[in-house]
Enzyme design. Structure first.
Site, PDB file in Angstrom:
ATOM      1  CG  LEU A   1      -3.869  -1.671   5.502  1.00 34.45           C
ATOM      2  CD1 LEU A   1      -5.258  -2.248   5.245  1.00 34.45           C
ATOM      3  CD2 LEU A   1      -2.916  -2.126   4.406  1.00 34.45           C
TER       4      LEU A   1
ATOM      5  NE  ARG B   1       0.619  -2.080  12.981  1.00 36.35           N
ATOM      6  CZ  ARG B   1      -0.489  -2.752  12.665  1.00 36.35           C
ATOM      7  NH1 ARG B   1      -1.607  -2.102  12.373  1.00 36.35           N
ATOM      8  NH2 ARG B   1      -0.496  -4.065  12.640  1.00 36.35           N
TER       9      ARG B   1
ATOM     10  CB  VAL C   1      -0.989  -0.007   1.199  1.00 35.93           C
ATOM     11  CG1 VAL C   1      -0.273  -0.080   2.534  1.00 35.93           C
ATOM     12  CG2 VAL C   1      -1.903   1.202   1.170  1.00 35.93           C
ATOM     13  CB  ALA C   2       3.829   2.304   1.943  1.00 31.07           C
TER      14      ALA C   2
ATOM     15  CG  HIS D   1      -2.525 -10.145  15.489  1.00 30.17           C
ATOM     16  ND1 HIS D   1      -3.541 -10.819  16.111  1.00 30.17           N
ATOM     17  CD2 HIS D   1      -3.116  -9.180  14.742  1.00 30.17           C
ATOM     18  CE1 HIS D   1      -4.711 -10.287  15.754  1.00 30.17           C
ATOM     19  NE2 HIS D   1      -4.470  -9.289  14.912  1.00 30.17           N
TER      20      HIS D   1
ATOM     21  CG  HIS E   1       0.625  -8.673  13.026  1.00 27.54           C
ATOM     22  ND1 HIS E   1       0.100  -9.438  12.012  1.00 27.54           N
ATOM     23  CD2 HIS E   1      -0.129  -7.521  13.058  1.00 27.54           C
ATOM     24  CE1 HIS E   1      -0.931  -8.802  11.464  1.00 27.54           C
ATOM     25  NE2 HIS E   1      -1.067  -7.632  12.069  1.00 27.54           N
TER      26      HIS E   1
ATOM     27  NE  ARG F   1      -3.199  -5.923  16.781  1.00 31.17           N
ATOM     28  CZ  ARG F   1      -3.249  -5.611  15.515  1.00 31.17           C
ATOM     29  NH1 ARG F   1      -2.139  -5.401  14.844  1.00 31.17           N
ATOM     30  NH2 ARG F   1      -4.386  -5.496  14.903  1.00 31.17           N
TER      31      ARG F   1
ATOM     32  CB  THR G   1      -0.623  -4.450   1.234  1.00 36.82           C
ATOM     33  OG1 THR G   1       0.302  -3.474   1.682  1.00 36.82           O
ATOM     34  CG2 THR G   1      -2.003  -3.830   1.076  1.00 36.82           C
TER      35      THR G   1
ATOM     36  CD  GLN H   1      -7.366 -12.116   8.812  1.00 34.74           C
ATOM     37  OE1 GLN H   1      -8.006 -11.916   9.833  1.00 34.74           O
ATOM     38  NE2 GLN H   1      -7.026 -13.329   8.430  1.00 34.74           N
TER      39      GLN H   1
ATOM     40  CE  LYS I   1      11.302 -10.095  -0.711  1.00 32.76           C
ATOM     41  NZ  LYS I   1      12.250 -10.435   0.351  1.00 32.76           N
TER      42      LYS I   1
ATOM     43  CG  ASP J   1      14.519  -7.853   1.506  1.00 26.07           C
ATOM     44  OD1 ASP J   1      15.039  -8.686   2.285  1.00 26.07           O
ATOM     45  OD2 ASP J   1      13.728  -8.176   0.605  1.00 26.07           O
TER      46      ASP J   1
ATOM     47  CD  GLU K   1      -9.513  -3.845  13.786  1.00 20.81           C
ATOM     48  OE1 GLU K   1      -8.337  -3.429  13.833  1.00 20.81           O
ATOM     49  OE2 GLU K   1      -9.993  -4.377  12.775  1.00 20.81           O
TER      50      GLU K   1
HETATM   51  C1  SIN Z   1      -6.280  -7.656  12.271  1.00 20.40           C
HETATM   52  O1  SIN Z   1      -7.233  -7.697  11.500  1.00 20.40           O
HETATM   53  O2  SIN Z   1      -6.364  -8.063  13.435  1.00 20.40           O
HETATM   54  C2  SIN Z   1      -4.983  -7.089  11.795  1.00 20.40           C
HETATM   55  C3  SIN Z   1      -5.112  -5.639  11.606  1.00 20.40           C
HETATM   56  C4  SIN Z   1      -3.814  -4.943  11.882  1.00 20.40           C
HETATM   57  O3  SIN Z   1      -2.756  -5.553  11.853  1.00 20.40           O
HETATM   58  O4  SIN Z   1      -3.859  -3.751  12.195  1.00 20.40           O
END
Ligand code: SIN
Length: 577
Positions: free
Chosen positions: A369, A363, A12-13, A229, A328, A269, A42, A46, A34, A208, A114
């Site tokens: 994303l 994070r 995505v970046a 995670h 993760h 998390r 990405t 989920q 690669k 890398d 979340e």
């Molecule tokens: C997840 O759906 O639990 C992963 C989302 C994330 O890594 O921020």
């Protein structure tokens, strides 16, 4: 080949930058990856994209506060402000590019809650297939653009001339050595989950970009904050199938070996993973349970998760799901300013490979994303406007000597190798320990070396020694193993024909992609271990058994400016008071 802008990586970046640079600016833009263009980390994401698009119940201030709280005192507050303020606009642009997100019956965007979020603000696509939809929309836009696409190319190293980055050395799809030159080089190479034996990351996530930056002497920070995670399916498959945090957002419960709840399911998390690690150790088990039996319409809401559970023979309506934490997300990376410029002119970094400061020590769920979209766009705009070299903003400010701004005040950058008191040493890690020679006589030629086995050895050592909870002993054990892997690899590559010690003096990445990836894993692991060893506290995603609390004297950013000799650790830090 000579380009105006070369972007390495197609998540995505990187692609958010490419779509903005390729057509409207008239610049000659290339994207080198690669794997295939659509094959990035990405694609595996989920959940979701966190953005304050939810009307009165949410605000960018609330999103900012949640991000800072999750980051445990180390987020750069200016970077987080950029992230949350510019996020909603970038979501609209992505929808304009064709990305389709889940909506309520009335047509409004469906928002989920979340861990660490004080309200529902996470957009999803296809239930828990958000990354795949984001990648689909961006890949299709890049294919329609004028960008040159180099697939199945593996970047070996940055080319640095007269104090600036001017391109990369790379292996083409046939394994031939090439130089790809560009006025501006963007590292968007993603994360490094393959450092660990248990990870949600695909095999390509080998660090890398961070490794190339370190070999070029470009500052990198916050590597000790590797986020685990909490709810990866406990299963032999690698990468581990992820059971999205959105399940807990919809009411799924965490249960220990006795079936009891033991932690707030919607805590950040790091808190949940640590509670799980403690509970697993106390109960002597290797996994716990996610109870999603109370969730209605599981299959319709989360079709991809339902499919991976069905493949594992599990029915979430009746079965508790076995789970354990898995590596993760790398919260740190190459230090950048607020537009993605690194300390080396001509070199930029964006996405998981970068340390913009938005994640701090941990994070917040579904901010990654978003970070790629926001900072990919800013970087493109800065390059298109003719910017060259870093500005004194964001984390770069802390690097340049002026302290970086965080919610709890300013913080300093501290050099991992020289910023700690070196008087107290602990034997094998003494500063006087000579670096190992570049070439060792064992174990024979590259034909004798099984790179895949060495990679597994490193991954096992890292999960055992530098996983969710670390101790000085476990970190020493891992460092010794990583050092041994490095020596085997160097012997093999030096014995082989394709050695290039001029560009990669510590570990040779010239004997093909597999050896190059392993060399990068060694480099990243070595740096991660050094920072984890030095940081004598528990903060965010870095937990130390011997120092179970955060300590004010460690509210600083640990910076690496070079590759350290694999297998060595810095001098033991004297307890600061
Ligand atoms: C997840 O759906 O639990 C992963 C989302 C994330 O890594 O921020």
């Amino acid at each position: 080949m000579k380009l105006d802008v070369l972007v390495l990586g197609s998540g995505v970046a990187g692609l958010s930058a490419v779509v903005r640079l390729a057509t409207p600016t008239g610049l000659r833009v290339g994207v080198l990856t690669k794997a295939d263009l659509a094959q990035s980390t990405t694609r595996w994401a989920q959940g979701g994209i966190a953005a304050a698009v939810g009307g009165d119940e949410d605000s960018t201030d609330l999103h900012l506060a949640d991000t800072l709280a999750a980051g445990a005192g180390l987020c750069d507050v200016d970077a987080v402000r950029v992230l949350v303020d510019e996020g909603p606009g970038r979501v609209d642009e992505l929808i304009g590019l064709g990305a389709v997100f889940d909506r309520e019956a009335g047509g409004d965007l469906a928002l989920a809650r979340e861990g660490g979020h004080s309200t529902a603000r996470v957009l999803h696509a296809g239930g828990a297939a958000t990354g795949a939809e984001v990648e689909r929309a961006l890949v299709s836009a890049v294919r329609r653009s004028a960008a040159a696409v180099l697939e199945q190319w593996f970047a070996l190293d940055l080319i640095v001339e007269a104090g600036r980055c001017v391109g990369v050395r790379a292996l083409d799809p046939e394994g031939g050595r090439q130089e790809v030159r560009a006025t501006q080089v963007v590292l968007a190479t993603g994360g490094a989950g393959q450092v660990y034996a248990v990870t949600t990351n695909p095999p390509e996530a080998t660090g890398d970009g961070v490794a190339m930056a370190l070999r070029a002497g470009v500052p990198v920070a916050d590597l000790e904050f590797f986020q685990f995670h909490p709810t990866a399916l406990h299963h032999p498959a690698m990468p581990r199938p992820l059971l999205s945090e959105a399940l807990r957002g919809h009411g799924a419960l965490l249960r220990d070996a006795r079936g009891e709840q033991f932690v707030d399911e919607l805590a950040p998390r790091d808190v949940v993973s640590r509670a799980m690690a403690d509970r697993m150790a106390a109960q002597g088990v290797g996994y716990l349970w996610l109870d999603a039996t109370g969730l209605e319409s599981f299959g319709e809401r989360f079709p991809t998760v339902a499919a991976s559970l069905a493949a594992a023979g599990l029915d979430p309506a009746v079965d508790w799901l076995p789970i354990a934490p898995a590596a993760h997300y790398l919260s740190g990376g190459i230090v950048t300013d607020l537009d993605g410029a690194s300390a080396l002119p001509g070199l930029w970094a964006v996405g998981e490979v970068a340390c913009t400061g938005v994640h701090g020590a941990n994070r917040l769920a579904s901010n990654s994303l978003l970070e790629g979209m926001v900072f990919g766009a800013r970087l493109a705009e800065a390059i298109a406007s003719g910017r060259d070299g870093p500005e004194d903003t964001g984390v770069m400010r802390c690097l340049s000597g002026s302290a970086g701004a965080t919610a709890a005040g300013e913080i300093a950058c501290v050099d991992v190798d020289t910023g700690v008191d070196s008087e107290e040493d602990t034997g094998p890690e003494s500063p006087d320990t000579p670096p190992p020679p570049t070439v060792r006589s064992d174990p024979g030629s590259s034909a004798d070396i099984d790179v895949a086995k060495l990679r597994e050895r490193l991954q096992r050592a890292m999960i055992e020694g530098a996983g969710v909870v670390r101790s000085p002993q476990s970190l020493r054990m891992a460092a010794a193993e990583v050092g041994a892997v490095a020596r085997h690899l160097v012997s093999a590559t030096v014995a082989g024909a394709a050695t290039d010690t001029a560009t990669t003096p510590h570990i040779v990445g010239g004997a093909g992609r597999a050896a190059g990836e392993l060399a990068n894993l060694v480099t990243v692991s070595g740096a991660l271990l050094r920072a984890a060893y030095v940081r004598e506290e528990t903060r965010g995603a870095h937990a130390r058994r011997d120092f179970p609390e955060a300590r004010p004297q460690w509210r600083c950013r640990l910076v690496h400016r070079a590759v350290a000799t694999p297998g060595t650790l810095p001098p033991h830090p004297k307890t600061q008071s």
